[in-house]
Design an enzyme around this catalytic site. Structure first.
Site, PDB file in Angstrom:
ATOM      1  N   SER A 134       1.113   2.472  -6.366  1.00  0.00           N
ATOM      2  CA  SER A 134       0.548   1.758  -7.284  1.00  0.00           C
ATOM      3  C   SER A 134       0.991   1.318  -8.398  1.00  0.00           C
ATOM      4  CB  SER A 134      -1.239   1.723  -7.352  1.00  0.00           C
ATOM      5  OG  SER A 134      -1.808   0.670  -7.831  1.00  0.00           O
ATOM      6  N   TYR A 148       1.265  -9.836  -8.367  1.00  0.00           N
ATOM      7  CA  TYR A 148       1.588  -8.376  -8.379  1.00  0.00           C
ATOM      8  C   TYR A 148       0.610  -7.617  -8.294  1.00  0.00           C
ATOM      9  CZ  TYR A 148       3.613  -4.043  -9.537  1.00  0.00           C
ATOM     10  OH  TYR A 148       4.199  -2.712  -9.691  1.00  0.00           O
ATOM     11  N   LYS A 152      -1.758  -5.032  -5.795  1.00  0.00           N
ATOM     12  CA  LYS A 152      -1.838  -3.350  -5.832  1.00  0.00           C
ATOM     13  C   LYS A 152      -3.467  -2.986  -6.068  1.00  0.00           C
ATOM     14  CE  LYS A 152       2.631  -2.148  -6.650  1.00  0.00           C
ATOM     15  NZ  LYS A 152       2.963  -1.144  -5.499  1.00  0.00           N
TER      16      LYS A 152
END
Length: 276
Positions: A134, A148, A152
């Site tokens: 992660s 993004y 994650k």
């Protein structure tokens, strides 16, 4: 007994660091990359320990085949490292559906397919470990990193549930949350095309950081790999492992902000139940 690893994105950055650390520990690594020639030096240096395979993590049909062939050659999978990834910069408004879906394919759907492929083998042996790469961006987000961080956050949510599901079966899950490390992540990025002037000070600052920050990160990937191996070998492997001063400080600050909002609005939140 040596372990058998499957590491995606093994040709560079964290993936290469994990591969080198596992090899140094005497283990065997099935090193997955889209272009296996990028692994030639590792294979030449460790021909009996590095097994290169061509794999694009967005190709789900190939994932099943690669895992079955791996098990046939090596007999088992002890550690899966879902490492392949890239970054993207753009405001939420600027980011297109295509850009967002593409990032989810790499960071969420690819890892999910790999987990589904390896778990039957790990369950049969009642052992194994899954490492999910992660980011500090999996705990908090900032202007420009919305897409993004969305991937994650999703990876971490899935991994928390996964950890609870497989722990009774002897399988561990480790979520790794690095800050800025000296990898090629900033060199492997995409940018939303239309830069809106209203986001110049917020998203623009993040864009400039990604475009110019490569090679200035303080984190050492080799030390990160050593930390991950130590966590996997510990008597009590943590669910999360934050790496780097920046990651740890940022996550601590974020937790304080979350706690502050909870405390300030606790009474309002608790007063929403039906009246007796």
């Amino acid at each position: 007994m040596s372990k058998v690893w499957l590491i995606t994105g093994a040709n560079s950055g964290f993936g290469r660091a994990f591969t080198e650390a596992a090899v140094a520990a005497g283990d065997v690594v099935v090193a997955a990359a889209r272009r296996t020639e990028s692994l030639d030096d590792l294979v030449a240096a460790h021909p009996d320990q590095v097994d290169p395979v061509a794999l694009d993590v967005t190709d789900h049909a190939a994932i099943g085949r690669v895992v079955e062939e791996l098990v046939e050659r090596h007999g088992r999978i002890d550690v899966l490292v879902n490492n392949a990834g890239r970054t993207h910069v753009g405001s939420v408004e600027e980011t297109t559906d295509e850009e967002l879906r593409s990032l989810f394919d790499v960071h969420v759907f690819g890892p999910a397919a790999l987990v589904r492929a390896v778990l039957p083998h790990m369950r049969a042996r009642r052992s194994g470990a899954i490492v999910q790469l992660s980011s500090v961006g999996g705990q908090m987000s900032m202007a420009g990193f919305g897409a993004y961080s969305a991937t994650k956050f999703a990876l971490e949510g899935m991994s928390e549930a996964l950890a609870a599901e497989v722990r009774p079966l002897g399988i561990g899950v480790l979520i790794v949350e690095p800050g800025a490390f000296r990898t090629n992540l900033f060199g492997n990025h995409s940018l939303s095309g239309d830069s809106l002037a209203d986001y110049a000070e917020t998203v623009g600052a993040t864009r400039d950081y990604v475009l110019t920050g490569g090679g200035t990160q303080e984190g050492d990937p080799a030390k990160a790999a050593a930390a991950v191996l130590a966590a996997l070998d510990a008597d009590e492997t943590p669910l999360r492992l934050a790496l780097g001063d920046d990651a740890i400080d940022t996550i601590l600050l974020h937790l304080e902000q979350v706690r502050g909002d909870l405390a300030a609005w606790e009474k309002t939140g608790r007063d929403t139940k039906l009246d007796a």
